[in-house]
Design a protein around this motif. Structure first.
Motif, mmCIF file in Angstrom:
data_model
loop_
_atom_site.group_PDB
_atom_site.id
_atom_site.type_symbol
_atom_site.label_atom_id
_atom_site.label_comp_id
_atom_site.label_asym_id
_atom_site.label_seq_id
_atom_site.Cartn_x
_atom_site.Cartn_y
_atom_site.Cartn_z
ATOM 1 N N ALA A 175 0.726 -1.225 0.101
ATOM 2 C CA ALA A 175 0.061 -0.057 0.014
ATOM 3 C C ALA A 175 0.820 1.261 0.081
ATOM 4 O O ALA A 175 0.472 2.282 -0.706
ATOM 5 C CB ALA A 175 -0.988 -0.117 1.226
ATOM 6 N N LEU A 176 1.905 1.237 0.896
ATOM 7 C CA LEU A 176 2.875 2.362 0.812
ATOM 8 C C LEU A 176 3.628 2.715 -0.713
ATOM 9 O O LEU A 176 3.644 3.779 -1.059
ATOM 10 C CB LEU A 176 4.144 2.257 1.943
ATOM 11 N N LYS A 206 2.169 1.926 -3.486
ATOM 12 C CA LYS A 206 1.262 2.399 -4.430
ATOM 13 C C LYS A 206 1.178 4.011 -4.313
ATOM 14 O O LYS A 206 0.859 4.787 -5.048
ATOM 15 C CB LYS A 206 -0.074 1.664 -4.233
ATOM 16 N N LEU A 207 1.032 4.387 -2.737
ATOM 17 C CA LEU A 207 0.794 5.811 -2.587
ATOM 18 C C LEU A 207 2.072 6.600 -2.780
ATOM 19 O O LEU A 207 1.887 7.903 -3.068
ATOM 20 C CB LEU A 207 0.452 6.017 -0.859
ATOM 21 N N ARG A 255 11.704 7.162 -4.019
ATOM 22 C CA ARG A 255 10.792 5.951 -3.399
ATOM 23 C C ARG A 255 11.335 4.852 -2.914
ATOM 24 O O ARG A 255 11.266 4.433 -1.940
ATOM 25 C CB ARG A 255 9.908 5.683 -4.822
ATOM 26 N N GLN A 299 -1.001 5.760 4.725
ATOM 27 C CA GLN A 299 -1.456 7.011 4.200
ATOM 28 C C GLN A 299 -0.418 7.821 5.251
ATOM 29 O O GLN A 299 -0.004 8.964 4.609
ATOM 30 C CB GLN A 299 -2.742 7.428 4.305
ATOM 31 N N ALA A 351 3.177 7.768 4.053
ATOM 32 C CA ALA A 351 3.383 8.312 2.577
ATOM 33 C C ALA A 351 3.298 9.851 3.020
ATOM 34 O O ALA A 351 4.143 10.750 1.970
ATOM 35 C CB ALA A 351 2.182 8.084 1.765
ATOM 36 N N GLU A 352 2.275 10.334 3.709
ATOM 37 C CA GLU A 352 2.429 11.932 3.921
ATOM 38 C C GLU A 352 3.895 12.328 4.498
ATOM 39 O O GLU A 352 4.240 13.151 4.138
ATOM 40 C CB GLU A 352 1.330 12.149 5.211
ATOM 41 N N ARG A 376 6.317 12.161 1.549
ATOM 42 C CA ARG A 376 6.034 13.216 0.466
ATOM 43 C C ARG A 376 6.221 14.420 0.753
ATOM 44 O O ARG A 376 6.317 15.585 0.060
ATOM 45 C CB ARG A 376 4.754 13.035 -0.095
ATOM 46 N N ILE A 392 -0.757 15.392 2.151
ATOM 47 C CA ILE A 392 -1.834 14.289 1.855
ATOM 48 C C ILE A 392 -2.937 14.668 2.909
ATOM 49 O O ILE A 392 -2.823 14.187 3.962
ATOM 50 C CB ILE A 392 -1.423 13.076 1.946
#
Length: 222
Positions: free
Chosen positions: A9-10, A12-13, A22, A52, A55-56, A59, A66
């Motif tokens: 999931a990470l 993909k985000l 990445r 999520q 990922a925030e 990013r 996000i």
């Protein structure tokens, strides 16, 4: 959610951030899981938060947000990606016990001492089976060849009997030719069988023995 699902999931985000960054970020959290150990996987996921949220953090170094306020805990620097939340203390998921090199050597020696009779017996059994198989194959070749040789002898005897008794000579020639054909076919078949076994069974057996000893003597203690 387990570790594989979390990292999938990470990934993909983070699909839209530069490839190198990445990979650095994903490697950082993969190493974090590795250091914690598989038995503490759930604790690490709870500690990290949702994919999520992570990922925030990653990013945010690119000036992106996000669904909320920017979190600048993550940073890409000379050492690669780091998460400031986990830089100043050890995770509660660190393995409690590790084995030193001397402990591994001692344990392997002890295991070797107790396992030696079993290994020696197994090796002796395998050698005996191989020797028996070789003997059986050799006997087949010799037996088939003997039939062919007997046929040749009867053919020679048949030609020698022509001067004395034509019926006897004919019988010897016919029997000799039959035995010669049967012996030749059996000899060729036995030789082909020996070659087939030598190029398939024996290498597979030796590979199995090698792999067995490799597992016994090269297995890591964890």
């Amino acid at each position: 959610m387990n570790r594989a699902e979390f990292m999938f999931a990470l990934g993909k985000l983070l699909a839209d951030i530069p490839y190198e960054e990445r990979c650095e970020a994903l490697a950082y959290y993969e190493n974090y899981f590795e250091d914690a150990g598989s038995e503490n996987e759930a604790a690490v996921i709870q500690e990290l938060g949702s994919p999520q949220k992570v990922a925030e953090i990653i990013r945010a170094d690119f000036g992106e947000e996000i669904g909320g306020e920017k979190d600048t805990a993550g940073e890409f620097g000379e050492r690669g990606f780091t998460d400031a939340r986990f830089e100043n203390y050890s995770t509660p998921a660190v393995k409690e016990e590790t084995w030193g090199s001397s402990s591994k050597v001692i344990l392997l020696i002890v295991l070797g001492i107790f396992a030696f009779p079993f290994i020696a017996g197994l090796f002796g059994t395998l050698v005996g089976l191989v020797a028996s198989l070789v003997g059986v194959l050799a006997a087949l070749v010799v037996a088939a060849g003997s039939i062919a040789v007997a046929g040749i002898g009867l053919v020679i005897g048949g030609f020698a009997s022509l001067a004395y008794s034509f019926p006897v000579a004919l019988m010897l020639l016919g029997s000799g030719l039959i035995l010669l054909v049967i012996g030749t076919i059996l000899t060729i078949g036995a030789v082909k069988l020996c070659v087939l076994i030598c190029i398939t069974l024996f290498p597979a057996m030796f590979r199995w023995i090698r792999n067995l000893f490799s597992r016994i003597f090269q297995r890591k203690v964890v």
